[in-house]
Design a protein around this motif. Structure first.
Motif, PDB file in Angstrom:
ATOM      1  N   CYS A  57      15.254 -22.230  -4.736  1.00 26.15           N
ATOM      2  CA  CYS A  57      14.990 -21.944  -3.327  1.00 26.15           C
ATOM      3  C   CYS A  57      14.059 -20.749  -3.171  1.00 26.15           C
ATOM      4  CB  CYS A  57      16.311 -21.672  -2.590  1.00 26.15           C
ATOM      5  SG  CYS A  57      16.126 -21.597  -0.791  1.00 26.15           S
ATOM      6  N   SER A  58      13.289 -20.750  -2.097  1.00 28.24           N
ATOM      7  CA  SER A  58      12.387 -19.664  -1.720  1.00 28.24           C
ATOM      8  C   SER A  58      11.291 -19.519  -2.776  1.00 28.24           C
ATOM      9  CB  SER A  58      13.184 -18.373  -1.522  1.00 28.24           C
ATOM     10  OG  SER A  58      12.422 -17.407  -0.834  1.00 28.24           O
ATOM     11  N   TYR A  59      11.154 -18.356  -3.401  1.00 29.69           N
ATOM     12  CA  TYR A  59      10.116 -18.169  -4.421  1.00 29.69           C
ATOM     13  C   TYR A  59      10.267 -19.206  -5.536  1.00 29.69           C
ATOM     14  CZ  TYR A  59       6.966 -15.473  -7.489  1.00 29.69           C
ATOM     15  OH  TYR A  59       5.919 -15.069  -8.291  1.00 29.69           O
ATOM     16  N   LEU A  60      11.518 -19.535  -5.890  1.00 37.11           N
ATOM     17  CA  LEU A  60      11.766 -20.504  -6.956  1.00 37.11           C
ATOM     18  C   LEU A  60      11.461 -21.930  -6.503  1.00 37.11           C
ATOM     19  CD1 LEU A  60      15.089 -19.021  -8.370  1.00 37.11           C
ATOM     20  CD2 LEU A  60      12.725 -18.447  -8.943  1.00 37.11           C
ATOM     21  N   GLY A  61      11.455 -22.158  -5.202  1.00 42.71           N
ATOM     22  CA  GLY A  61      10.991 -23.437  -4.682  1.00 42.71           C
ATOM     23  C   GLY A  61       9.476 -23.508  -4.677  1.00 42.71           C
ATOM     24  N   GLU A  62       8.847 -22.399  -4.282  1.00 44.79           N
ATOM     25  CA  GLU A  62       7.383 -22.346  -4.267  1.00 44.79           C
ATOM     26  C   GLU A  62       6.818 -22.580  -5.666  1.00 44.79           C
ATOM     27  OE1 GLU A  62       6.386 -18.568  -2.571  1.00 44.79           O
ATOM     28  OE2 GLU A  62       7.667 -18.902  -0.820  1.00 44.79           O
ATOM     29  N   ASP A  63       7.470 -21.985  -6.670  1.00 46.79           N
ATOM     30  CA  ASP A  63       6.997 -22.168  -8.045  1.00 46.79           C
ATOM     31  C   ASP A  63       6.993 -23.636  -8.453  1.00 46.79           C
ATOM     32  OD1 ASP A  63       6.302 -19.607  -8.667  1.00 46.79           O
ATOM     33  OD2 ASP A  63       8.061 -19.159  -9.884  1.00 46.79           O
ATOM     34  N   GLN A  64       7.951 -24.412  -7.971  1.00 43.74           N
ATOM     35  CA  GLN A  64       7.989 -25.840  -8.307  1.00 43.74           C
ATOM     36  C   GLN A  64       6.796 -26.580  -7.703  1.00 43.74           C
ATOM     37  OE1 GLN A  64      12.041 -27.738  -7.892  1.00 43.74           O
ATOM     38  NE2 GLN A  64      12.473 -25.746  -6.956  1.00 43.74           N
ATOM     39  N   ILE A  65       6.518 -26.293  -6.430  1.00 42.88           N
ATOM     40  CA  ILE A  65       5.379 -26.931  -5.764  1.00 42.88           C
ATOM     41  C   ILE A  65       4.087 -26.583  -6.490  1.00 42.88           C
ATOM     42  CG2 ILE A  65       4.025 -27.002  -3.645  1.00 42.88           C
ATOM     43  CD1 ILE A  65       6.626 -28.349  -3.181  1.00 42.88           C
ATOM     44  N   GLU A  66       3.936 -25.297  -6.816  1.00 48.19           N
ATOM     45  CA  GLU A  66       2.716 -24.844  -7.481  1.00 48.19           C
ATOM     46  C   GLU A  66       2.598 -25.441  -8.883  1.00 48.19           C
ATOM     47  OE1 GLU A  66       3.177 -20.628  -7.078  1.00 48.19           O
ATOM     48  OE2 GLU A  66       3.212 -20.776  -4.890  1.00 48.19           O
ATOM     49  N   LEU A  67       3.731 -25.571  -9.568  1.00 47.93           N
ATOM     50  CA  LEU A  67       3.740 -26.203 -10.890  1.00 47.93           C
ATOM     51  C   LEU A  67       3.314 -27.665 -10.800  1.00 47.93           C
ATOM     52  CD1 LEU A  67       4.551 -26.423 -13.909  1.00 47.93           C
ATOM     53  CD2 LEU A  67       6.919 -26.730 -13.146  1.00 47.93           C
ATOM     54  N   SER A  68       3.704 -28.340  -9.732  1.00 44.53           N
ATOM     55  CA  SER A  68       3.451 -29.782  -9.648  1.00 44.53           C
ATOM     56  C   SER A  68       1.970 -30.127  -9.577  1.00 44.53           C
ATOM     57  CB  SER A  68       4.186 -30.375  -8.444  1.00 44.53           C
ATOM     58  OG  SER A  68       3.620 -29.939  -7.221  1.00 44.53           O
ATOM     59  N   LYS A  69       1.131 -29.179  -9.156  1.00 42.83           N
ATOM     60  CA  LYS A  69      -0.302 -29.494  -9.068  1.00 42.83           C
ATOM     61  C   LYS A  69      -0.933 -29.658 -10.454  1.00 42.83           C
ATOM     62  CE  LYS A  69      -2.167 -24.777  -8.881  1.00 42.83           C
ATOM     63  NZ  LYS A  69      -2.840 -23.769  -8.040  1.00 42.83           N
ATOM     64  N   LEU A  70      -0.261 -29.166 -11.506  1.00 48.54           N
ATOM     65  CA  LEU A  70      -0.774 -29.347 -12.867  1.00 48.54           C
ATOM     66  C   LEU A  70      -0.492 -30.746 -13.394  1.00 48.54           C
ATOM     67  CD1 LEU A  70       0.087 -25.958 -14.633  1.00 48.54           C
ATOM     68  CD2 LEU A  70      -1.995 -26.627 -13.421  1.00 48.54           C
ATOM     69  N   ARG A  71       0.433 -31.457 -12.744  1.00 50.55           N
ATOM     70  CA  ARG A  71       0.770 -32.838 -13.103  1.00 50.55           C
ATOM     71  C   ARG A  71       1.206 -32.957 -14.567  1.00 50.55           C
ATOM     72  NH1 ARG A  71      -3.966 -32.860 -10.574  1.00 50.55           N
ATOM     73  NH2 ARG A  71      -5.186 -33.820 -12.227  1.00 50.55           N
ATOM     74  N   ASN A  72       2.024 -32.001 -15.002  1.00 51.49           N
ATOM     75  CA  ASN A  72       2.597 -32.067 -16.346  1.00 51.49           C
ATOM     76  C   ASN A  72       3.419 -33.352 -16.456  1.00 51.49           C
ATOM     77  OD1 ASN A  72       4.642 -31.674 -18.516  1.00 51.49           O
ATOM     78  ND2 ASN A  72       3.728 -29.646 -18.675  1.00 51.49           N
ATOM     79  N   PRO A  73       3.200 -34.179 -17.475  1.00 51.29           N
ATOM     80  CA  PRO A  73       3.885 -35.475 -17.561  1.00 51.29           C
ATOM     81  C   PRO A  73       5.400 -35.362 -17.681  1.00 51.29           C
ATOM     82  CG  PRO A  73       2.729 -34.971 -19.616  1.00 51.29           C
ATOM     83  CD  PRO A  73       2.270 -33.966 -18.610  1.00 51.29           C
ATOM     84  N   HIS A  74       5.913 -34.191 -18.053  1.00 54.69           N
ATOM     85  CA  HIS A  74       7.357 -34.015 -18.176  1.00 54.69           C
ATOM     86  C   HIS A  74       8.009 -33.601 -16.855  1.00 54.69           C
ATOM     87  CE1 HIS A  74       6.733 -34.452 -22.431  1.00 54.69           C
ATOM     88  NE2 HIS A  74       5.958 -33.377 -22.476  1.00 54.69           N
ATOM     89  N   HIS A  75       7.200 -33.217 -15.868  1.00 55.08           N
ATOM     90  CA  HIS A  75       7.742 -32.791 -14.570  1.00 55.08           C
ATOM     91  C   HIS A  75       8.068 -34.043 -13.767  1.00 55.08           C
ATOM     92  CE1 HIS A  75       7.370 -29.817 -10.952  1.00 55.08           C
ATOM     93  NE2 HIS A  75       8.619 -30.063 -11.293  1.00 55.08           N
ATOM     94  N   THR A  76       9.280 -34.540 -13.933  1.00 56.03           N
ATOM     95  CA  THR A  76       9.649 -35.871 -13.469  1.00 56.03           C
ATOM     96  C   THR A  76      10.157 -35.887 -12.036  1.00 56.03           C
ATOM     97  OG1 THR A  76      10.276 -36.317 -15.774  1.00 56.03           O
ATOM     98  CG2 THR A  76      10.981 -37.918 -14.113  1.00 56.03           C
ATOM     99  N   ALA A  77      10.794 -34.812 -11.596  1.00 59.89           N
ATOM    100  CA  ALA A  77      11.337 -34.741 -10.233  1.00 59.89           C
ATOM    101  C   ALA A  77      11.575 -33.284  -9.888  1.00 59.89           C
ATOM    102  CB  ALA A  77      12.638 -35.528 -10.124  1.00 59.89           C
ATOM    103  N   MET A  78      11.606 -32.979  -8.584  1.00 60.21           N
ATOM    104  CA  MET A  78      11.861 -31.594  -8.183  1.00 60.21           C
ATOM    105  C   MET A  78      12.590 -31.547  -6.848  1.00 60.21           C
ATOM    106  SD  MET A  78       8.041 -30.250  -7.173  1.00 60.21           S
ATOM    107  CE  MET A  78       6.892 -31.239  -6.215  1.00 60.21           C
ATOM    108  N   ILE A  79      13.324 -30.438  -6.665  1.00 57.61           N
ATOM    109  CA  ILE A  79      14.008 -30.165  -5.398  1.00 57.61           C
ATOM    110  C   ILE A  79      13.611 -28.756  -4.955  1.00 57.61           C
ATOM    111  CG2 ILE A  79      16.208 -30.029  -4.181  1.00 57.61           C
ATOM    112  CD1 ILE A  79      17.419 -31.874  -6.250  1.00 57.61           C
ATOM    113  N   PRO A  80      12.462 -28.618  -4.291  1.00 57.72           N
ATOM    114  CA  PRO A  80      12.049 -27.307  -3.782  1.00 57.72           C
ATOM    115  C   PRO A  80      12.712 -27.049  -2.429  1.00 57.72           C
ATOM    116  CG  PRO A  80      10.182 -28.842  -4.078  1.00 57.72           C
ATOM    117  CD  PRO A  80      11.445 -29.638  -4.051  1.00 57.72           C
TER     118      PRO A  80
END
Length: 350
Positions: A57-80
């Motif tokens: 949540c909050s900063y830790l949610g933002e980090d997930q969104i920002e990480l997702s733009k790299l489209r790492n193939p292991h990033h399968t799902a997220m709950i920001p």
């Protein structure tokens, strides 16, 4: 506890320069690449399936969104959760103006570049907000060195911002997301913008079709605090309970374990309607039955209600240089509680 019972393994990563992580902290500057490295490390472990979900949540949610733009193939799902700040410095700059009520207290409490952060004496925020020049606000309040001075010294169109992880329409995404936010959160509008952006800029049909939003009624990151008689401030909101953890585990079961559990039939948008005090569902991120009103601007009826309640302020009396169409911040040479040089404002400022 919920994760262990579901048979999932959990890992926690400290942001660079915070807690047990080495290096020097800079807001959102290193988190994206560091997060991707962590995904690669987890996927390489013998116990890992290579399918990884993220949560926070909050900063830790933002980090997930920002990480997702790299489209790492292991990033399968997220709950920001409450992650709208990932949308191009959303909770720090608003239309070119510095959102002091969000930015200054955050840097004061969390922005220290020294770890562990030294304790500071209790600060009178109302008095702190009157500090001039405001670029020195956090430093004069007794905070250790932070990024506040840099953040408030750059216009929104400055290429300086490109070093950070914030997302915008240039980026593409490929991770199903279940975003959660609150009507009382400062970034609820950006939550919808992010979901819309990730749907429109999804790299695959899977990503485009699996952007979900839940908007509830409590305060920042307090999603599970609702009861049969939910009260926020002085507002009674009825029985606003929602089984978040059941939905979260169902989400991870679908994407990390491949269980066909009906997630595809879950409404894309679930919102708690305050006043009616009931949950409502929509199947479109841009809910067709909703309207957005900006207080005091663009809507005559809304503006007239505000004028009747607060009085009338004549902006023609204020000596301010309006921002350019490129989004530069306005400039004032006045005391923050007396923004007009000539005449007076009818809006009470104290």
């Amino acid at each position: 506890m919920h994760v262990r019972r579901s048979g999932l393994r959990g890992r926690v990563q400290d942001v660079r320069g915070k807690f047990d992580s080495e290096g020097r902290f800079m807001v959102s500057a290193n988190d994206t690449n560091d997060g991707s490295d962590m995904l690669d490390w987890i996927a390489a472990q013998a116990w890992s399936t290579g399918k990884i979900g993220t949560y926070g949540c909050s900063y830790l949610g933002e980090d997930q969104i920002e990480l997702s733009k790299l489209r790492n193939p292991h990033h399968t799902a997220m709950i920001p959760q409450a992650a709208g700040g990932a949308y191009r410095f959303a909770d720090l700059l608003e239309g070119g103006a510095v959102g002091l009520s969000e930015a200054a207290p955050w840097f004061l409490k969390w922005g220290s570049k020294i770890e562990p952060a030294p304790e500071t004496s209790k600060v009178d925020l109302a008095q702190m907000f009157l500090t001039l020049p405001f670029v020195d606000m956090v430093k004069k309040a007794g905070a250790p060195h932070t990024d506040f001075e840099d953040f408030v010294s750059h216009a929104p169109d400055d290429p300086w911002w490109d070093r950070f992880g914030y997302v915008d329409k240039r980026h593409r995404f490929n991770t199903p997301a279940l975003q959660v936010c609150s009507w009382y959160d400062s970034v609820v509008h950006e939550t919808f913008l992010l979901a819309k952006l990730m749907r429109e800029n999804g790299e695959s049909e899977l990503a485009r079709d699996n952007q979900f939003v839940v908007i509830e009624h409590t305060t920042h990151c307090a999603f599970d605090s609702a009861t049969e008689r939910t009260v926020v401030g002085k507002g009674e909101l009825g029985d606003a309970q929602f089984n978040y953890y059941k939905l979260y585990l169902r989400w991870y079961d679908r994407w990390l374990k491949g269980i066909e559990n009906g997630m595809a039939s879950v409404p894309k948008v679930q919102i708690y309607v305050m006043g009616a005090n009931k949950w409502r569902s929509e199947n479109d991120i841009a809910t067709p039955t909703s309207r957005t009103h900006r207080a005091g601007g663009g809507d005559r009826k809304t503006g007239s209600r505000i004028r009747r309640h607060f009085g009338r302020a004549d902006s023609r009396r204020c000596s301010a240089r309006a921002g350019s169409s490129r989004g530069h911040a306005q400039s004032h040479g006045n005391h923050p509680r007396r923004p007009c040089r000539e005449g007076r404002s009818d809006i009470p400022l104290s």
